[in-house]
Motif scaffolding. Structure first.
Motif, short mmCIF file in Angstrom:
data_model
loop_
_atom_site.label_atom_id
_atom_site.label_comp_id
_atom_site.label_asym_id
_atom_site.label_seq_id
_atom_site.Cartn_x
_atom_site.Cartn_y
_atom_site.Cartn_z
N ASP A 13 -3.39 7.26 -0.49
CA ASP A 13 -2.86 7.42 0.80
C ASP A 13 -1.94 6.26 1.22
O ASP A 13 -2.18 5.31 0.67
CB ASP A 13 -3.83 7.49 2.05
N MET A 15 -1.18 5.25 4.17
CA MET A 15 -1.70 4.07 5.12
C MET A 15 -0.41 4.22 6.33
O MET A 15 -0.07 3.43 6.70
CB MET A 15 -2.11 2.99 4.88
N HIS A 44 -9.55 2.85 8.42
CA HIS A 44 -9.18 3.73 7.36
C HIS A 44 -9.99 5.21 7.70
O HIS A 44 -9.59 6.16 6.95
CB HIS A 44 -9.97 3.01 6.20
N GLN A 45 -10.56 5.20 8.82
CA GLN A 45 -11.14 6.53 9.07
C GLN A 45 -9.84 7.72 9.56
O GLN A 45 -10.00 9.02 9.24
CB GLN A 45 -12.05 6.74 10.28
N TYR A 47 -7.36 7.94 7.51
CA TYR A 47 -6.44 8.21 6.39
C TYR A 47 -7.55 8.77 5.42
O TYR A 47 -8.65 9.23 5.59
CB TYR A 47 -6.14 6.77 5.64
N LEU A 91 -6.93 -4.14 5.23
CA LEU A 91 -6.04 -3.11 4.69
C LEU A 91 -4.68 -3.29 5.30
O LEU A 91 -4.67 -3.60 6.70
CB LEU A 91 -6.53 -1.74 4.89
N ALA A 97 -2.90 2.84 -0.94
CA ALA A 97 -4.46 2.52 -1.02
C ALA A 97 -5.25 3.81 -1.79
O ALA A 97 -4.80 4.70 -1.79
CB ALA A 97 -5.12 2.23 0.32
N LYS A 99 -9.10 5.56 -2.30
CA LYS A 99 -10.49 5.51 -2.12
C LYS A 99 -11.29 6.39 -3.17
O LYS A 99 -10.86 7.50 -3.39
CB LYS A 99 -10.54 6.22 -0.71
N ILE A 125 -12.71 1.47 -1.19
CA ILE A 125 -11.17 1.24 -1.00
C ILE A 125 -10.30 0.17 -1.39
O ILE A 125 -10.89 -1.04 -1.07
CB ILE A 125 -11.08 1.48 0.57
N GLN A 127 -6.72 -1.62 -2.44
CA GLN A 127 -5.10 -1.68 -2.13
C GLN A 127 -4.56 -2.87 -2.98
O GLN A 127 -5.16 -3.83 -3.01
CB GLN A 127 -5.13 -1.86 -0.61
N ARG A 132 -11.12 -3.83 -0.88
CA ARG A 132 -10.76 -4.21 0.58
C ARG A 132 -11.96 -3.76 1.43
O ARG A 132 -12.18 -4.42 2.56
CB ARG A 132 -9.36 -3.52 1.02
N THR A 181 -8.12 12.21 12.69
CA THR A 181 -9.35 12.02 11.54
C THR A 181 -9.22 13.26 10.59
O THR A 181 -9.92 13.16 9.74
CB THR A 181 -10.37 11.27 12.03
#
Length: 268
Positions: A13, A15, A44-45, A47, A91, A97, A99, A125, A127, A132, A181
């Protein structure tokens, strides 16, 4: 049913900072976020969406178990029970990034309401080649409630907090959080489904949204977080006002309007 470990799921993603800025607006928070800025914890939720076609979705709006990293437990009702996070470095908004999600553990138990399956996912995750965030996400699967089954008695929340802040929710806020989300779980926006199929009194406020608010409170009191854990203990409805509680030393909880404990957490 035999639980087989699915293959790891890898996602990337960019971000997008605009999504994080939209979340701040949804929370009623001031401030801006631009490319290059550190993201607040747990953002990060927003993404790594798992966009599945309609045929891959279950009756609840989530991707069907057996698709992705979650095996099919044979139980239809899903809840986010809690989780724990380790923050290795912030992040950065606007920076690609990656995951990786793996099935960490699955256990089965017999509860008062019938069989339960506890599924823990591990998310890593990275980056710019650096770890991260490490997150363990705890989910529970169960059968639908019997129509005449009494609701279990929730625990009572403490009242010895040092800080107490009210948080209000409504269907618009829950819809916006679901959209940001990409959470299709119908208990958060489909009142008929939440009430008639899963037995709730109203729309259910997202567990991770409550955890997010507690994390932002903890960050304000502690500075940059190194770790956070939380456990959902009772649902909070969209029409209820919650109290976000902080006790010096890193203990937090969400108290419902009737004094019940909706979530407990710890931060450091």
């Amino acid at each position: 049913m035999q639980d087989e470990a699915p293959s790891p799921v890898r996602q990337s993603d960019i971000m997008d900072p605009a999504r994080a800025a939209a979340f701040l607006a949804t929370l009623g928070r001031t401030g801006t976020l631009a490319a290059g800025d550190p993201l607040p914890p747990f953002f990060h939720q927003l993404y790594f969406w798992q966009a599945r076609p309609p045929g891959d979705l279950g009756r609840d709006g989530h991707p069907r178990p057996g698709i992705g990293a979650i095996p099919d437990t044979g139980l239809p009702r899903r809840m986010w029970a809690g989780g724990r996070l380790e923050f290795h470095a912030p992040l950065i908004a606007g920076t690609p990034a990656e995951k990786t999600t793996t099935l960490h553990e699955i256990t089965r138990k017999d509860g008062r309401s019938g069989p339960l399956a506890f599924v823990t996912l591990r998310h890593e995750i990275t980056q710019i080649g650096q770890a991260r965030v490490t997150e363990w996400q705890d989910l529970v699967y169960r059968n639908d409630p019997a129509p005449d089954a009494p609701a279990p008695a929730p625990p009572t929340a403490p009242r010895d907090e040092d800080i107490c802040e009210e948080a209000e929710f409504n269907s618009t806020m829950l819809f916006r959080y679901s959209a940001l989300t990409f959470n299709g779980h119908r208990i958060h926006y489909d009142l008929d489904y939440a009430r008639d199929v899963e037995g709730y009194a109203g729309l259910v406020t997202h567990g991770p949204l409550l955890a997010q608010l507690l994390m932002l409170l903890a960050e304000r009191e502690l500075g940059n977080l190194r770790a956070f854990s939380f456990r959902a203990t009772a649902p909070l409805m969209h029409f209820e006002t919650a109290q976000l509680c902080w006790k010096t030393g890193g203990t937090l909880w969400v108290r419902g309007p009737d004094g019940r404990l909706c979530m407990s957490a710890s931060a450091h």
